[in-house]
Design an enzyme around this catalytic site. Sequence first.
Site, PDB file in Angstrom:
ATOM      1  N   LYS A 162     -32.892 -97.427 -94.580  1.00 46.07           N
ATOM      2  CA  LYS A 162     -32.679 -98.871 -94.488  1.00 46.07           C
ATOM      3  C   LYS A 162     -33.667 -99.683 -95.321  1.00 46.07           C
ATOM      4  CE  LYS A 162     -30.445 -98.840 -89.982  1.00 46.07           C
ATOM      5  NZ  LYS A 162     -30.364 -99.482 -88.656  1.00 46.07           N
TER       6      LYS A 162
ATOM      7  N   GLY B  50     -36.855 -99.729 -90.031  1.00 45.53           N
ATOM      8  CA  GLY B  50     -35.820-100.713 -90.337  1.00 45.53           C
ATOM      9  C   GLY B  50     -35.117-101.264 -89.119  1.00 45.53           C
ATOM     10  N   MET B  51     -34.769-100.399 -88.160  1.00 49.00           N
ATOM     11  CA  MET B  51     -34.084-100.890 -86.965  1.00 49.00           C
ATOM     12  C   MET B  51     -35.030-101.716 -86.114  1.00 49.00           C
ATOM     13  SD  MET B  51     -31.115-100.962 -85.646  1.00 49.00           S
ATOM     14  CE  MET B  51     -30.539-101.808 -84.181  1.00 49.00           C
TER      15      MET B  51
END
Length: 273
Positions: free
Chosen positions: A70, A132-133
């Site tokens: 990501k 990223g999350m």
Amino acid sequence: MASRISKDTRLCISLSGRPSNIGTRFHNYLYDELGLDFVYKAFRPSDIADAVAGIRGLGIRGAGVSMPFKESVLPMMDVLHDSARAIESVNTIVNDDGILHAYNTDYQAVVDLLAAHEVDPTVPVVIAGSGGMAKAVAAALRHSGFTEGTVVARNETSGRALAQKYGYAWRSDATDLSAGLLVNATPIGMSGGGADSEALPFPGNLIASASTVFDVVAVPPETPLIRDAREHGMHTITGAEVIALQAALQFELYTGVKPTSEQIRRASEYSRQ
């Protein structure tokens, strides 16, 4: 589906370190139901730069991006839209005639779920992870009014940076913390993760202090964390809910068609069979 694929069929893909069938089944179900000439396929790229070049070179319409890619795809994008730019994380690529547009539909999915589950924004929150999350989660929490929070991450550089960006504290471990809302934004509890697939991202005393537990891991639908929280009667938000909402937003970006809530529900149920 194979019998209708032609030279004009548009391809969408997903790029993940641990691909599952969830996105593939979700998107292909809706393509069939809505009569769209698209097909969706999941990939585990050995070289993310080559994979992104393939999106551009082969005219692939769109790509979902999952851990651990990501953030690494950011410099390969041509246009960063607000959702991706703000949190420096990409989960959706849309190819418009060779111009790669980057979005993050995880962020909006988390915002929508916090509202739908009526989670009290005055409670303290603990977020596990700094990738990223976790960036999407922290941004969504702050946007939703959660002002008291702690980012728990072993990587001090990324953990401190994420915490400071949203006015939260950073800790390398969760010892002696308490929270009203726990959010796991790490791969811990994900199927295929070796020893971590049966592990809990938080210590038992911290889980016991929470009123709501939110796990973004979608595979399996009931992670060890969600299972533990439910056994103790806590309110839960699952990764299956996240993936359905963010996938519906991706679907609209790829096709220009907005599925109904009922169509999303059916596609989500089919994706988990």
